[in-house]
Design a protein around this motif. Structure first.
Motif, PDB file in Angstrom:
ATOM      1  N   TYR A  67      -1.896   0.765   0.795  1.00 28.41           N
ATOM      2  CA  TYR A  67      -1.155   1.507  -0.395  1.00 28.41           C
ATOM      3  C   TYR A  67       0.414   1.067   0.107  1.00 28.41           C
ATOM      4  CZ  TYR A  67      -5.141   4.548  -1.041  1.00 28.41           C
ATOM      5  OH  TYR A  67      -6.341   4.798  -1.509  1.00 28.41           O
ATOM      6  N   SER A  68       0.812   0.864   1.294  1.00 22.74           N
ATOM      7  CA  SER A  68       2.149   0.371   1.436  1.00 22.74           C
ATOM      8  C   SER A  68       2.571  -0.916   0.829  1.00 22.74           C
ATOM      9  CB  SER A  68       2.296   0.266   3.327  1.00 22.74           C
ATOM     10  OG  SER A  68       3.734  -0.110   3.447  1.00 22.74           O
ATOM     11  N   LEU A  69       1.373  -1.720   1.079  1.00 25.49           N
ATOM     12  CA  LEU A  69       1.793  -3.228   0.238  1.00 25.49           C
ATOM     13  C   LEU A  69       1.711  -2.907  -1.246  1.00 25.49           C
ATOM     14  CD1 LEU A  69      -0.521  -5.304   2.510  1.00 25.49           C
ATOM     15  CD2 LEU A  69       1.825  -5.164   2.667  1.00 25.49           C
ATOM     16  N   PHE A  70       1.021  -2.260  -1.622  1.00 23.77           N
ATOM     17  CA  PHE A  70       1.013  -1.787  -3.117  1.00 23.77           C
ATOM     18  C   PHE A  70       2.253  -1.291  -3.594  1.00 23.77           C
ATOM     19  CE2 PHE A  70      -0.256   0.645  -6.755  1.00 23.77           C
ATOM     20  CZ  PHE A  70      -0.453  -0.374  -7.571  1.00 23.77           C
ATOM     21  N   THR A  71       2.624  -0.338  -2.687  1.00 23.93           N
ATOM     22  CA  THR A  71       3.978   0.456  -3.136  1.00 23.93           C
ATOM     23  C   THR A  71       5.175  -0.877  -2.915  1.00 23.93           C
ATOM     24  OG1 THR A  71       3.082   2.348  -2.069  1.00 23.93           O
ATOM     25  CG2 THR A  71       5.539   2.230  -2.384  1.00 23.93           C
ATOM     26  N   ASN A  72       5.225  -1.607  -1.827  1.00 18.07           N
ATOM     27  CA  ASN A  72       6.149  -2.754  -1.759  1.00 18.07           C
ATOM     28  C   ASN A  72       6.092  -3.374  -3.036  1.00 18.07           C
ATOM     29  OD1 ASN A  72       7.233  -1.938   0.614  1.00 18.07           O
ATOM     30  ND2 ASN A  72       5.708  -2.996   1.677  1.00 18.07           N
ATOM     31  N   HIS A  77       8.420  -5.185  -8.315  1.00 13.29           N
ATOM     32  CA  HIS A  77       8.268  -5.435  -9.670  1.00 13.29           C
ATOM     33  C   HIS A  77       9.136  -4.498 -10.604  1.00 13.29           C
ATOM     34  CE1 HIS A  77       6.014  -6.419 -13.134  1.00 13.29           C
ATOM     35  NE2 HIS A  77       6.008  -5.063 -13.751  1.00 13.29           N
ATOM     36  N   ILE A  78       9.180  -3.172 -10.030  1.00 14.56           N
ATOM     37  CA  ILE A  78      10.399  -2.335 -10.592  1.00 14.56           C
ATOM     38  C   ILE A  78      11.627  -2.859 -10.472  1.00 14.56           C
ATOM     39  CG2 ILE A  78      11.154  -0.091 -10.316  1.00 14.56           C
ATOM     40  CD1 ILE A  78       8.578   0.958  -9.533  1.00 14.56           C
ATOM     41  N   LEU A  79      12.018  -3.356  -9.502  1.00 14.29           N
ATOM     42  CA  LEU A  79      13.393  -4.147  -9.265  1.00 14.29           C
ATOM     43  C   LEU A  79      13.429  -5.445 -10.213  1.00 14.29           C
ATOM     44  CD1 LEU A  79      16.148  -4.233  -7.498  1.00 14.29           C
ATOM     45  CD2 LEU A  79      14.827  -5.717  -6.000  1.00 14.29           C
TER      46      LEU A  79
END
Length: 398
Positions: A67-72, A77-79
Motif C-alpha cells: 500500500y505504501s508503494l502504491f501510495t508513492n 503520478h499525481i505529481l
C-alpha cells in the motif's frame, strides 16, 4: 526367639513402608509426566498460535508495504499529472498569445489586401480603356489582313521545317540509344571508353532484351558486370525460386541480377568471377575464379567455377562445380534438412556447405552469431559478420 520375631516384624514393616513409598513415588512420577505432557501440548499450541500471529503480522506488513508503494506511485503520478497540467496551461497561455499576435497581424494583412484590391480594380479600369483603344486600332488594321496572311503562311512553312528537324533529331537520339544498348556486358562498355562506375544498359546475347546493370569500372582494371550486391540489409533475400529467376532489388543498391540473366550472360563466352567481401571491422578480401558459368533453369541453374585465387581464405568457400541452386520453395541441395530454409536465402547449397552470400544480413553493431547469416567460411569461419558482399563477372580474357 523373641528377637527373631521382632526383627522379622520390623523387616516386614519396613518392606511395607518401602512398597508404600514406591507406590506414592510412582504415582507422583506419573502425575508429573502427565503435567509435563500437558505443559508440552500447551507450549506447542502456544507456539502454533505465535507462528500464526507472526505469519499474519508478516502478511500485514507486506500489504502495508505494498500500500505504501502504491501510495508513492499514486503520489508520483499525481505529481506528474500536476506538472503536465501546469505545462499544458503554460502552452495554452503561449498559444493564446500567439493567436492574439496572429490575429493582429492577419488583420493588418487583410487591410493591406483590401487596399491592393482597390488598386487592382483601378488598374483593371485603366486596362479596360486600353483594350478599347486597341480594339479600335485592330479594326483599323483589318485592311492589312492580306499582308498578315502572307506572313502567317511563311511562319507555317518555318514551323513545318522545324518539326522535320526535330523528328530527325529524335531519330538520331533513338539510334544512339539503340547503339548504346547494344553492349553485351560492362566489358564492352569499358572498351568504348567509359571509365566511370554506374548503371548502364546491356543487351543480352542472342536476345533483344535489354537489362540495366551496375558496372564496376575501377576494380582490378574494371569491366565487371555486378551480379549481386549487399551493403545495408535494405532488401530481403529470403525469397522463392521465381524471384531469384527474374532478379530483384535495384542495380544502384542491393540486388540479385536474376538467374536467367546470369545464365544467358555467362554461357555466351568464357567469364571469370570475383567475390568481394568486407567484415564489420572494415577488413576486405576477395575470391577470384578464372572460369565461371551458370546452367539454364532445366539444370536448376547449376554452378561451375574453376581456378581459385585471392585473399578470402586459404581455399575456396564456393561450392563444388555442378551444384544446383536452391530456394525455400525448391530444394535441390544434397541434404535432407533443406538448407535454404535453415540457412536462409537462395544459393548453391551442396550440403549447407561453406558459403551463402544471400543469408540474413546482420548489421555491424549486431553481436549475434547465427547460422543463417552471410557465410564465407574459409575467410572468417562461422563468426563472419559481413557488411558488404559483391559478386561480379567479366570476360576471362580481359
Amino acid at each position: 526367639m523373641l528377637e527373631s520375631f521382632i526383627r522379622e516384624n520390623v523387616r516386614s514393616g519396613m518392606e511395607e513402608k518401602r512398597n508404600e513409598v514406591h507406590t506414592q513415588t510412582a504415582a507422583m512420577l506419573e502425575m508429573g509426566t502427565n503435567l509435563l505432557s500437558q505443559s508440552a501440548e500447551q507450549t506447542r499450541k502456544l507456539t502454533d498460535v505465535e507462528t500464526q500471529v507472526l505469519n499474519q503480522t508478516s502478511r500485514l506488513e507486506i500489504q502495508l508495504l505494498e500500500y505504501s508503494l502504491f501510495t508513492n506511485r499514486l503520489e508520483k503520478h499525481i505529481l506528474q499529472q500536476t506538472q503536465e497540467i501546469s505545462r499544458l496551461n503554460e502552452k495554452n497561455s503561449f498559444l493564446e498569445q500567439r493567436f492574439s499576435a496572429l490575429e493582429s497581424r492577419y488583420g493588418r494583412e487583410l487591410q493591406g489586401l483590401q487596399q491592393e484590391k482597390q488598386q487592382l480594380q483601378e488598374l483593371l479600369d485603366r486596362q479596360s480603356r486600353l483594350v478599347g483603344q486597341l480594339q479600335g486600332e485592330v479594326d483599323g488594321s483589318m485592311a492589312n489582313s492580306s499582308v498578315l496572311q502572307r506572313q502567317q503562311a511563311l511562319l507555317t512553312n518555318s514551323v513545318q521545317q522545324l518539326l522535320a528537324m526535330v523528328n530527325h533529331c529524335n531519330e538520331i537520339a533513338t539510334t544512339a540509344k539503340e547503339e548504346q544498348a547494344s553492349f553485351r556486358d560492362c566489358a564492352d562498355i569499358l572498351r568504348s571508353g567509359v571509365k566511370d562506375n554506374g548503371i548502364y544498359s546491356i543487351r543480352l546475347p542472342n536476345s533483344t532484351q535489354t537489362v540495366k546493370v551496375f558496372c564496376d569500372m575501377q576494380t582490378r582494371g574494371g569491366g565487371w558486370t555486378v551480379l549481386q550486391h549487399r551493403w545495408n540489409g535494405s532488401v530481403d533475400f529470403h525469397r522463392g525460386w521465381s524471384d531469384y529467376k527474374a532478379g530483384f532489388g535495384d542495380a544502384s543498391g542491393e540486388h540479385w541480377l536474376g538467374n536467367d540473366i546470369i545464365h544467358q550472360l555467362t554461357s555466351s563466352q568464357d567469364y571469370s568471377l570475383q567475390v568481394r567481401l568486407r567484415d564489420r571491422g572494415g577488413s576486405e578480401a576477395f575470391s577470384h575464379y578464372d572460369h565461371f558459368h551458370v546452367d539454364a533453369e532445366d539444370a536448376n541453374y547449376s554452378l561451375h567455377a574453376q581456378g581459385f585465387s585471392g585473399t578470402a581464405g586459404r581455399t575456396s568457400s564456393l561450392t563444388h562445380s555442378g551444384t544446383a541452386f536452391s530456394t525455400k520453395d525448391r530444394d535441390n541441395d544434397g541434404c535432407t534438412c533443406k538448407c535454404a530454409q535453415i540457412a536462409s536465402g537462395g544459393w548453391w547449397f551442396e550440403a549447407c556447405g561453406p558459403s551463402n552470400l544471400n543469408g540474413m544480413y546482420y548489421p555491424a553493431s549486431s553481436t549475434m552469431v547465427s547460422y543463417n547469416g552471410i557465410k564465407w567460411y574459409y575467410w572468417k569461419g562461422p563468426t563472419l559478420m559481413a557488411t558488404m558482399t559483391t559478386m561480379m563477372v567479366r570476360p576471362a580474357n580481359l
